[in-house]
Design an enzyme around this catalytic site. Structure first.
Site, PDB file in Angstrom:
ATOM      1  N   GLY A 223       0.739  -1.070   0.114  1.00 15.22           N
ATOM      2  CA  GLY A 223       0.051   0.184   0.189  1.00 15.22           C
ATOM      3  C   GLY A 223       0.832   1.364   0.080  1.00 15.22           C
ATOM      4  N   ASP A 224       1.494   1.430   1.071  1.00 14.98           N
ATOM      5  CA  ASP A 224       2.489   2.613   1.072  1.00 14.98           C
ATOM      6  C   ASP A 224       3.822   2.339   1.421  1.00 14.98           C
ATOM      7  OD1 ASP A 224       2.022   1.820   3.688  1.00 14.98           O
ATOM      8  OD2 ASP A 224       1.746   3.938   4.514  1.00 14.98           O
TER       9      ASP A 224
END
Lengths: 316, 195
Positions: A223-224
């Site tokens: 995701g990040d």
């Protein structure tokens, strides 16, 4: 198919197909008790029907399922009698199976059987096309799974990074692996929405691409989470400078649709040359431990891996 | 050649001999894919190459193979749609024979770019017919012989079929009806649309 009506509208004779479509028996029944004439609307009784010889009639059965028919009324065959010629029109497709009609129910010049052929042939052809579409859809999903690019950011994806990492290890070239992760990204997503989150990820991708060279690999692996492979250098000072530049730029406010998004980044780094036998799992695991140490040391930190971090991250 | 034809050949090989044999065929024919798409047009050179490869891999003579493919296309349960479409041609086997002249047009009605060889039925007596088949590639006559054999069986008719070779680009199949009610008709329900 046809029926012959007497003077007062009673069915005197019904052809073999007409008999099939009304199993209760048509003979002796009043025509307008069996069929309702929908058009022309003026036809409400048998006299008005007899006045409209030659007109195109739209009829339907009084009984459910009120199947529709087309018809035309003519005088004859005997004086005072009327003949109604009936056909199913396009509802024939259902009527054929409902009334068990066969080719013998249609005149030699009637094109109904040809129409049924066409309906069936077209359905078969459509089915084949439909299957092709389905296969193409499956192929598309497979192609996406095999893709090497993260569609949101244009960076390499996890698959591509695994592949590059394995490659670079097997070539025994010097390189450095950075594991980066964003702080406060979830907050941006939650408060400003996914569009803002997507914008931030794209901006982060641009920063990382800007601060590295073409030959290096920048991948979004979660995701990040990002992994950077810096090729050809294991120089601590140079690497730290790159990491610090990235961290500095990540910490600058980003503007999206009038809102300011504030994030920061932390980076954990391993140097391949520190390992006698580097493997992908080992390097990724240790970089993760270094990242963990960087986050623990406060936001916006860059930390090189030290062996004691392994146990530290495991305990936590 | 239309994908329906190539796909038919593929179905014949995979359903009768297994997927491994089909893969061997595609390798031998030098195809860079394994599955034909029914609704796709392929280069005309592909079909003869595939047929030659099928002969090689299965070690069977070309004529015999074509006849078997024809029979398979009509009689195999998985391709019921084609049998039904052919049965629209006529209530009796003789009606069906006479409908063969229209077959390429009927096929085009359903699939506009499907080109089948022109067919012509000659009636010599009530029991003796000959079918002239103007195929671009040799062997269509044998394929139709297989189709006719399966359709005769479908109508419950005992027929003797003989390929008389070709003359002037046209293959000739002789059909002799021995008994028109030899076995029970497999039946054709006009309304039972197969998927």
């Amino acid at each position: 198919m046809h029926v012959v009506l007497g003077r007062c509208g009673t069915v005197r004779f019904a052809g073999p197909t007409a008999q099939k479509i009304y199993p209760k028996g048509l003979i002796g029944r009043r025509f307008l008790d069996v069929f309702e004439i929908k058009r022309p609307r003026e036809i409400t009784d048998i006299e008005s029907l007899y006045d409209r010889t030659g007109a195109r009639l739209n009829l339907r059965f009084c009984d459910p399922p009120h199947r529709q028919l087309k018809g035309v009324v003519m005088e004859g065959p005997e004086v005072g009698q009327m003949t109604v010629n009936l056909s199913f029109g396009i509802s024939i497709v259902d009527a054929v199976s409902e009334y068990k009609l066969t080719a013998a129910d249609f005149a030699a010049t009637d094109l109904t059987v040809e129409m049924l052929y066409l309906v069936e042939a077209k359905s078969a052809a459509m089915e084949a096309s439909h299957q092709l579409n389905e296969r193409l859809q499956v192929a598309r999903v497979q192609a996406e799974e095999q893709a090497l690019t993260d569609t949101l950011t244009g960076l390499r994806n996890r698959r591509a990074m695994d592949y590059e990492l394995a490659e670079i290890i097997s070539e025994r070239q010097p390189f450095t692996l950075m594991h980066a992760d964003l702080d406060f990204f979830k907050a941006v997503n939650d408060t400003l929405g996914h569009a803002a989150g997507d914008f931030v990820l794209q901006a982060v991708a641009k920063i990382m691409t800007d601060e590295t060279r073409e030959v290096d690999v920048v991948a979004r692996v979660g995701g990040d989470e990002f992994v950077l492979l810096i090729k050809g250098t294991e120089d601590h000072i140079l690497i730290d400078r790159i990491a610090q530049r990235i961290i500095k730029r990540l910490g600058e406010p980003m503007e999206f649709a009038g809102d300011v998004c504030r994030i920061s980044g932390s980076i954990g780094t391993v140097i391949a040359g520190d390992y006698p036998q580097p493997t992908a799992d080992l390097l990724l695991g240790d970089a993760d431990a270094a990242l963990y140490a960087a986050k623990n040391a406060g936001r916006s930190m860059h930390v090189f891996f030290q062996p004691d971090m392994r146990t530290a991250s495991k305990i936590a | 050649m239309h994908g329906l034809i190539n796909r038919g050949i593929q179905r014949f090989v995979t359903d009768s001999y297994g997927a491994a044999k089909w893969r061997a065929v595609t390798r031998s024919a030098g195809l860079d894919f394994t599955d034909f798409e029914a609704m796709w047009i392929y280069d005309d050179a592909v079909t003869p190459a595939v047929l030659a490869a099928v002969c090689d891999v299965l070690d069977r003579p070309y004529e015999e193979l074509m006849e078997d493919i024809g029979t398979f296309l009509v009689s195999h349960a998985k391709v019921e749609a084609l049998r039904r479409l052919l049965r629209f041609g006529g209530v009796t086997f003789i009606d069906f024979l006479h409908s063969l002249d229209d077959l390429p047009d009927r096929a085009r009605l359903a699939v506009p770019d499907l080109e089948l060889p022109r067919l012509e039925l000659m009636e010599r007596s009530a029991e003796e017919y000959s079918l002239r088949c103007y195929g671009e590639h040799a062997g269509w006559g044998y394929l139709f012989m297989g189709v006719l054999r399966a359709m005769a069986d479908d109508y419950g008719v005992l027929a003797y079929l003989d390929h008389k070779g070709s003359e002037g680009g046209c293959e000739i199949v002789e059909i002799t009806l021995l008994e028109t009610q030899f076995a029970s008709d497999k039946g054709f329900d006009l309304g039972a649309r197969s998927a």
